[in-house]
Design a protein around this motif. Structure first.
Motif, PDB file in Angstrom:
ATOM      1  N   GLU A 108      13.400  17.986  -8.693  1.00 55.71           N
ATOM      2  CA  GLU A 108      12.660  16.705  -8.348  1.00 55.71           C
ATOM      3  C   GLU A 108      11.030  17.138  -8.720  1.00 55.71           C
ATOM      4  O   GLU A 108      10.447  16.159  -8.877  1.00 55.71           O
ATOM      5  CB  GLU A 108      12.818  16.641  -6.940  1.00 55.71           C
ATOM      6  CG  GLU A 108      14.318  15.757  -6.501  1.00 55.71           C
ATOM      7  CD  GLU A 108      14.343  15.805  -5.068  1.00 55.71           C
ATOM      8  OE1 GLU A 108      13.386  16.016  -4.091  1.00 55.71           O
ATOM      9  OE2 GLU A 108      15.293  15.458  -4.582  1.00 55.71           O
ATOM     10  N   ARG A 109      10.983  18.270  -8.951  1.00 54.79           N
ATOM     11  CA  ARG A 109       9.343  18.521  -9.052  1.00 54.79           C
ATOM     12  C   ARG A 109       8.885  18.276 -10.328  1.00 54.79           C
ATOM     13  O   ARG A 109       7.691  18.288 -10.735  1.00 54.79           O
ATOM     14  CB  ARG A 109       9.104  20.202  -8.696  1.00 54.79           C
ATOM     15  CG  ARG A 109       9.383  20.512  -7.415  1.00 54.79           C
ATOM     16  CD  ARG A 109       9.154  21.855  -7.275  1.00 54.79           C
ATOM     17  NE  ARG A 109       9.297  22.400  -5.926  1.00 54.79           N
ATOM     18  CZ  ARG A 109       9.399  23.613  -5.300  1.00 54.79           C
ATOM     19  NH1 ARG A 109       9.026  24.727  -6.248  1.00 54.79           N
ATOM     20  NH2 ARG A 109       9.341  23.853  -4.096  1.00 54.79           N
ATOM     21  N   GLY A 110       9.813  17.951 -11.244  1.00 54.38           N
ATOM     22  CA  GLY A 110       9.401  17.668 -12.735  1.00 54.38           C
ATOM     23  C   GLY A 110      10.233  18.207 -13.822  1.00 54.38           C
ATOM     24  O   GLY A 110      11.255  18.965 -13.328  1.00 54.38           O
ATOM     25  N   ALA A 111       9.994  17.836 -15.024  1.00 61.22           N
ATOM     26  CA  ALA A 111      10.888  18.464 -15.985  1.00 61.22           C
ATOM     27  C   ALA A 111      10.985  19.901 -15.940  1.00 61.22           C
ATOM     28  O   ALA A 111       9.750  20.691 -15.807  1.00 61.22           O
ATOM     29  CB  ALA A 111      10.662  17.649 -17.329  1.00 61.22           C
ATOM     30  N   TRP A 112      11.849  20.620 -16.279  1.00 62.64           N
ATOM     31  CA  TRP A 112      12.206  22.105 -16.561  1.00 62.64           C
ATOM     32  C   TRP A 112      11.408  22.358 -17.893  1.00 62.64           C
ATOM     33  O   TRP A 112      11.689  21.748 -18.980  1.00 62.64           O
ATOM     34  CB  TRP A 112      13.560  22.427 -16.695  1.00 62.64           C
ATOM     35  CG  TRP A 112      14.422  22.082 -15.406  1.00 62.64           C
ATOM     36  CD1 TRP A 112      14.819  20.779 -15.097  1.00 62.64           C
ATOM     37  CD2 TRP A 112      14.698  23.106 -14.418  1.00 62.64           C
ATOM     38  NE1 TRP A 112      15.373  21.041 -13.662  1.00 62.64           N
ATOM     39  CE2 TRP A 112      15.270  22.435 -13.321  1.00 62.64           C
ATOM     40  CE3 TRP A 112      14.292  24.207 -14.068  1.00 62.64           C
ATOM     41  CZ2 TRP A 112      15.857  22.805 -12.287  1.00 62.64           C
ATOM     42  CZ3 TRP A 112      14.647  24.979 -12.764  1.00 62.64           C
ATOM     43  CH2 TRP A 112      15.722  24.027 -12.147  1.00 62.64           C
ATOM     44  N   ASN A 113      10.442  23.293 -17.994  1.00 62.14           N
ATOM     45  CA  ASN A 113      10.150  23.885 -19.363  1.00 62.14           C
ATOM     46  C   ASN A 113      11.296  24.682 -19.892  1.00 62.14           C
ATOM     47  O   ASN A 113      12.315  24.882 -19.390  1.00 62.14           O
ATOM     48  CB  ASN A 113       8.765  24.690 -19.150  1.00 62.14           C
ATOM     49  CG  ASN A 113       9.111  26.132 -18.220  1.00 62.14           C
ATOM     50  OD1 ASN A 113      10.037  26.849 -18.422  1.00 62.14           O
ATOM     51  ND2 ASN A 113       8.020  26.208 -17.371  1.00 62.14           N
ATOM     52  N   ALA A 114      10.974  25.144 -21.120  1.00 61.80           N
ATOM     53  CA  ALA A 114      12.036  26.021 -21.814  1.00 61.80           C
ATOM     54  C   ALA A 114      12.404  27.111 -21.291  1.00 61.80           C
ATOM     55  O   ALA A 114      13.540  27.486 -21.278  1.00 61.80           O
ATOM     56  CB  ALA A 114      11.544  26.096 -23.172  1.00 61.80           C
ATOM     57  N   LEU A 115      11.544  27.834 -20.646  1.00 60.74           N
ATOM     58  CA  LEU A 115      11.944  29.194 -19.824  1.00 60.74           C
ATOM     59  C   LEU A 115      12.814  28.699 -18.850  1.00 60.74           C
ATOM     60  O   LEU A 115      13.818  29.650 -18.548  1.00 60.74           O
ATOM     61  CB  LEU A 115      10.711  29.875 -19.606  1.00 60.74           C
ATOM     62  CG  LEU A 115      10.935  31.303 -18.931  1.00 60.74           C
ATOM     63  CD1 LEU A 115      11.576  32.135 -19.677  1.00 60.74           C
ATOM     64  CD2 LEU A 115       9.513  31.923 -18.547  1.00 60.74           C
ATOM     65  N   GLU A 116      12.285  27.911 -17.999  1.00 57.39           N
ATOM     66  CA  GLU A 116      13.289  27.352 -16.866  1.00 57.39           C
ATOM     67  C   GLU A 116      14.586  27.079 -17.214  1.00 57.39           C
ATOM     68  O   GLU A 116      15.462  27.309 -16.643  1.00 57.39           O
ATOM     69  CB  GLU A 116      12.616  26.423 -16.098  1.00 57.39           C
ATOM     70  CG  GLU A 116      11.350  26.879 -15.446  1.00 57.39           C
ATOM     71  CD  GLU A 116      10.265  25.663 -14.669  1.00 57.39           C
ATOM     72  OE1 GLU A 116       9.806  26.184 -13.793  1.00 57.39           O
ATOM     73  OE2 GLU A 116      10.332  24.636 -15.412  1.00 57.39           O
ATOM     74  N   GLN A 117      14.441  26.246 -18.283  1.00 54.55           N
ATOM     75  CA  GLN A 117      15.885  25.634 -18.705  1.00 54.55           C
ATOM     76  C   GLN A 117      16.765  27.199 -19.072  1.00 54.55           C
ATOM     77  O   GLN A 117      17.942  27.119 -18.980  1.00 54.55           O
ATOM     78  CB  GLN A 117      15.802  24.768 -20.007  1.00 54.55           C
ATOM     79  CG  GLN A 117      15.371  23.544 -19.377  1.00 54.55           C
ATOM     80  CD  GLN A 117      14.939  22.719 -20.542  1.00 54.55           C
ATOM     81  OE1 GLN A 117      15.079  22.960 -21.767  1.00 54.55           O
ATOM     82  NE2 GLN A 117      14.494  21.437 -20.361  1.00 54.55           N
ATOM     83  N   THR A 118      16.254  27.930 -20.074  1.00 55.10           N
ATOM     84  CA  THR A 118      17.072  29.266 -20.296  1.00 55.10           C
ATOM     85  C   THR A 118      17.391  29.885 -19.115  1.00 55.10           C
ATOM     86  O   THR A 118      18.525  30.394 -18.975  1.00 55.10           O
ATOM     87  CB  THR A 118      16.054  30.083 -21.340  1.00 55.10           C
ATOM     88  OG1 THR A 118      15.506  29.300 -22.209  1.00 55.10           O
ATOM     89  CG2 THR A 118      16.731  31.252 -21.485  1.00 55.10           C
ATOM     90  N   GLU A 119      16.338  30.211 -18.269  1.00 51.69           N
ATOM     91  CA  GLU A 119      16.713  30.816 -17.051  1.00 51.69           C
ATOM     92  C   GLU A 119      17.947  30.053 -16.270  1.00 51.69           C
ATOM     93  O   GLU A 119      18.908  30.864 -15.746  1.00 51.69           O
ATOM     94  CB  GLU A 119      15.680  30.966 -16.107  1.00 51.69           C
ATOM     95  CG  GLU A 119      14.714  32.136 -16.837  1.00 51.69           C
ATOM     96  CD  GLU A 119      15.055  33.371 -17.148  1.00 51.69           C
ATOM     97  OE1 GLU A 119      15.756  34.008 -16.299  1.00 51.69           O
ATOM     98  OE2 GLU A 119      14.647  33.969 -17.995  1.00 51.69           O
TER      99      GLU A 119
END
Length: 80
Positions: free
Chosen positions: A17-28
């Protein structure tokens, strides 16, 4: 494992809900999902193995009790 799963199910949507996931967050997140799936698989297999072991112990309970009772006597039949 149930507590961890419940916590993930509750908190991951809150983070999203805080916003779109960045690439690192998506990978993690993908790595977390893989590790979680592996943990669930391992726990399920161990639960099955333990259930079978306990079932075998229960099935042989009378034999174990008889064996233990025999161990209370020496070879002459006297109580040890």
């Amino acid at each position: 494992m149930e507590q961890i799963s419940a916590s993930l199910a509750k908190n991951i949507p809150l983070l999203a809900e805080r916003g779109a996931w960045n690439a690192l967050e998506q990978t993690e997140l993908l790595q977390l999902r893989k590790i979680h799936a592996q943990a669930v698989k391992i726990c399920s297999a161990e639960k099955e193995r333990l259930g079978q072991h306990l079932g075998a112990l229960q099935a042989n309970k009378e034999g174990w009790v008889a064996y233990a009772a025999l161990g209370e006597y020496d070879s002459d039949g006297n109580q040890a």
